[in-house]
Design a protein around this motif. Structure first.
Motif, mmCIF file in Angstrom:
data_model
loop_
_atom_site.group_PDB
_atom_site.id
_atom_site.type_symbol
_atom_site.label_atom_id
_atom_site.label_comp_id
_atom_site.label_asym_id
_atom_site.label_seq_id
_atom_site.Cartn_x
_atom_site.Cartn_y
_atom_site.Cartn_z
ATOM 1 N N ALA A 1 0.824 -1.214 0.000
ATOM 2 C CA ALA A 1 0.000 0.000 0.000
ATOM 3 C C ALA A 1 0.861 1.269 0.000
ATOM 4 C CB ALA A 1 -0.921 -0.003 1.219
ATOM 5 N N GLY A 2 2.182 1.102 -0.024
ATOM 6 C CA GLY A 2 3.070 2.257 -0.032
ATOM 7 C C GLY A 2 3.219 2.922 1.331
ATOM 8 N N LEU A 3 2.915 2.205 2.395
ATOM 9 C CA LEU A 3 3.018 2.758 3.746
ATOM 10 C C LEU A 3 4.347 2.344 4.378
ATOM 11 C CD1 LEU A 3 -0.635 1.975 4.856
ATOM 12 C CD2 LEU A 3 0.306 4.195 4.169
ATOM 13 N N ALA A 4 4.984 3.278 5.071
ATOM 14 C CA ALA A 4 6.320 3.040 5.611
ATOM 15 C C ALA A 4 6.341 2.837 7.121
ATOM 16 C CB ALA A 4 7.245 4.202 5.236
ATOM 17 N N GLU A 5 5.171 2.772 7.738
ATOM 18 C CA GLU A 5 5.143 2.590 9.192
ATOM 19 C C GLU A 5 3.998 1.692 9.603
ATOM 20 O OE1 GLU A 5 6.187 5.850 12.026
ATOM 21 O OE2 GLU A 5 4.115 5.584 12.686
ATOM 22 N N MET A 6 4.277 0.873 10.604
ATOM 23 C CA MET A 6 3.283 0.012 11.236
ATOM 24 C C MET A 6 2.990 0.589 12.609
ATOM 25 S SD MET A 6 3.092 -2.385 8.988
ATOM 26 C CE MET A 6 1.966 -3.401 9.925
ATOM 27 N N ARG A 7 1.750 0.473 13.057
ATOM 28 C CA ARG A 7 1.408 0.861 14.425
ATOM 29 C C ARG A 7 0.466 -0.182 15.009
ATOM 30 N NH1 ARG A 7 0.267 7.376 14.087
ATOM 31 N NH2 ARG A 7 2.253 7.902 13.114
ATOM 32 N N LEU A 8 0.497 -0.293 16.325
ATOM 33 C CA LEU A 8 -0.425 -1.149 17.042
ATOM 34 C C LEU A 8 -0.534 -0.624 18.462
ATOM 35 C CD1 LEU A 8 1.401 -3.083 19.087
ATOM 36 C CD2 LEU A 8 1.902 -4.252 16.945
ATOM 37 N N TYR A 9 -1.504 -1.135 19.184
ATOM 38 C CA TYR A 9 -1.646 -0.780 20.586
ATOM 39 C C TYR A 9 -2.071 -2.035 21.339
ATOM 40 C CZ TYR A 9 -6.475 -0.414 19.010
ATOM 41 O OH TYR A 9 -7.698 -0.678 18.440
ATOM 42 N N THR A 10 -1.736 -2.078 22.623
ATOM 43 C CA THR A 10 -2.080 -3.234 23.440
ATOM 44 C C THR A 10 -2.207 -2.805 24.892
ATOM 45 O OG1 THR A 10 -1.522 -5.560 23.870
ATOM 46 C CG2 THR A 10 0.311 -3.987 23.876
ATOM 47 N N ASN A 11 -2.836 -3.634 25.673
ATOM 48 C CA ASN A 11 -2.978 -3.363 27.093
ATOM 49 C C ASN A 11 -1.612 -3.454 27.762
ATOM 50 O OD1 ASN A 11 -3.502 -4.082 30.027
ATOM 51 N ND2 ASN A 11 -5.595 -3.748 29.327
ATOM 52 N N GLY A 12 -1.316 -2.528 28.642
ATOM 53 C CA GLY A 12 -0.033 -2.502 29.330
ATOM 54 C C GLY A 12 0.230 -3.730 30.187
ATOM 55 N N ARG A 13 -0.812 -4.486 30.517
ATOM 56 C CA ARG A 13 -0.638 -5.693 31.330
ATOM 57 C C ARG A 13 -0.417 -6.949 30.489
ATOM 58 N NH1 ARG A 13 -4.760 -5.616 36.170
ATOM 59 N NH2 ARG A 13 -3.288 -7.167 36.941
ATOM 60 N N PHE A 14 -0.432 -6.805 29.167
ATOM 61 C CA PHE A 14 -0.190 -7.945 28.276
ATOM 62 C C PHE A 14 1.311 -8.041 27.992
ATOM 63 C CE2 PHE A 14 -4.636 -7.698 26.070
ATOM 64 C CZ PHE A 14 -5.264 -7.898 27.287
ATOM 65 N N ALA A 15 2.079 -8.340 29.026
ATOM 66 C CA ALA A 15 3.545 -8.307 28.933
ATOM 67 C C ALA A 15 4.096 -9.209 27.829
ATOM 68 C CB ALA A 15 4.158 -8.684 30.283
ATOM 69 N N SER A 16 3.537 -10.395 27.660
ATOM 70 C CA SER A 16 4.066 -11.299 26.633
ATOM 71 C C SER A 16 3.835 -10.732 25.234
ATOM 72 C CB SER A 16 3.468 -12.699 26.762
ATOM 73 O OG SER A 16 2.059 -12.662 26.626
ATOM 74 N N ASN A 17 2.715 -10.046 25.029
ATOM 75 C CA ASN A 17 2.461 -9.436 23.724
ATOM 76 C C ASN A 17 3.441 -8.293 23.478
ATOM 77 O OD1 ASN A 17 0.329 -11.189 23.641
ATOM 78 N ND2 ASN A 17 -1.249 -9.637 23.431
ATOM 79 N N ILE A 18 3.648 -7.455 24.482
ATOM 80 C CA ILE A 18 4.583 -6.327 24.342
ATOM 81 C C ILE A 18 5.977 -6.856 24.026
ATOM 82 C CG2 ILE A 18 5.688 -4.427 25.588
ATOM 83 C CD1 ILE A 18 2.951 -4.126 27.095
ATOM 84 N N ALA A 19 6.387 -7.923 24.700
ATOM 85 C CA ALA A 19 7.703 -8.513 24.441
ATOM 86 C C ALA A 19 7.793 -9.053 23.012
ATOM 87 C CB ALA A 19 7.984 -9.620 25.451
ATOM 88 N N LEU A 20 6.739 -9.702 22.531
ATOM 89 C CA LEU A 20 6.730 -10.207 21.155
ATOM 90 C C LEU A 20 6.880 -9.055 20.170
ATOM 91 C CD1 LEU A 20 6.267 -12.295 18.868
ATOM 92 C CD2 LEU A 20 3.820 -11.858 19.146
ATOM 93 N N TYR A 21 6.099 -7.996 20.359
ATOM 94 C CA TYR A 21 6.170 -6.863 19.433
ATOM 95 C C TYR A 21 7.563 -6.250 19.451
ATOM 96 C CZ TYR A 21 1.072 -7.372 19.667
ATOM 97 O OH TYR A 21 -0.203 -7.854 19.631
ATOM 98 N N ALA A 22 8.179 -6.136 20.622
ATOM 99 C CA ALA A 22 9.535 -5.582 20.718
ATOM 100 C C ALA A 22 10.527 -6.480 19.975
ATOM 101 C CB ALA A 22 9.936 -5.407 22.179
ATOM 102 N N ARG A 23 10.396 -7.799 20.125
ATOM 103 C CA ARG A 23 11.293 -8.723 19.398
ATOM 104 C C ARG A 23 11.119 -8.596 17.890
ATOM 105 N NH1 ARG A 23 9.509 -12.239 23.402
ATOM 106 N NH2 ARG A 23 8.194 -13.378 21.943
ATOM 107 N N CYS A 24 9.928 -8.177 17.455
ATOM 108 C CA CYS A 24 9.647 -8.023 16.025
ATOM 109 C C CYS A 24 9.991 -6.619 15.523
ATOM 110 C CB CYS A 24 8.182 -8.351 15.745
ATOM 111 S SG CYS A 24 7.798 -10.101 15.941
ATOM 112 N N GLY A 25 10.626 -5.814 16.362
ATOM 113 C CA GLY A 25 11.105 -4.507 15.917
ATOM 114 C C GLY A 25 10.206 -3.328 16.241
ATOM 115 N N TYR A 26 9.152 -3.540 17.012
ATOM 116 C CA TYR A 26 8.261 -2.437 17.387
ATOM 117 C C TYR A 26 8.811 -1.740 18.621
ATOM 118 C CZ TYR A 26 4.783 -4.101 14.092
ATOM 119 O OH TYR A 26 4.135 -4.457 12.943
#
Length: 156
Positions: free
Chosen positions: A109-134
């Motif tokens: 789509a020609g977009l250069a940025e990804m964004r997402l949001y998650t609950n601050g208590r979903f630690a495993s999700n936040i860690a996954l996103y960080a490992r994926c470069g977020y």
């Protein structure tokens, strides 16, 4: 039907998939109810509306739904609204593969940025996103929902 070697059986959801998407998402997010003391937003979303306004791709090898990703294109980024993986499939790389799929959708789509949001208590999700470069770029407190962590990834 899309062909992605890392995500066999991927297809775009249609309005006829509303009950499937809702039920699947509720099952995938059920583990978070005791963590935050309520149903997370994806469990209560209006999927009839989401199927009209967002892109939802399903991973359905052999006709069995294993994972889905919900995305919404914005003028300057692709927002990942929801990533849901069947409880029995969690921890096997499907979430990571869905994030990579979303990045391919953004590039197309020609977009250069990804964004997402998650609950601050979903630690495993936040860690996954960080490992994926977020990276986290904002945090907001939304009573009674809790803390929402906003993350982004710039694509090359």
């Amino acid at each position: 039907m899309q062909h992605d070697p890392t995500l066999p059986g991927m297809r775009r959801a249609t309005p006829a998939d509303e009950a499937l998407v809702r039920g699947f998402t509720r099952a995938a997010y059920a583990k978070w109810v005791p963590v935050i003391g309520r149903e997370p937003r994806p469990m209560t979303a209006d999927y009839a509306l989401a199927l009209r306004e967002h892109r939802i791709d399903l991973v359905e090898p052999e006709g069995v739904l294993r994972a889905l990703i919900e995305m919404r294109a914005e003028p300057d980024h692709l927002l990942i609204v929801n990533v849901a993986v069947a409880p029995a499939q969690q921890g096997q790389g499907l979430g990571r593969a869905l994030l990579a799929h979303a990045e391919a959708v953004a590039r197309q789509a020609g977009l250069a940025e990804m964004r997402l949001y998650t609950n601050g208590r979903f630690a495993s999700n936040i860690a996954l996103y960080a490992r994926c470069g977020y990276e986290q770029y904002a945090e907001e407190v939304l009573p009674p929902l809790g803390t929402v962590i906003h993350m982004r990834k710039r694509l090359r």
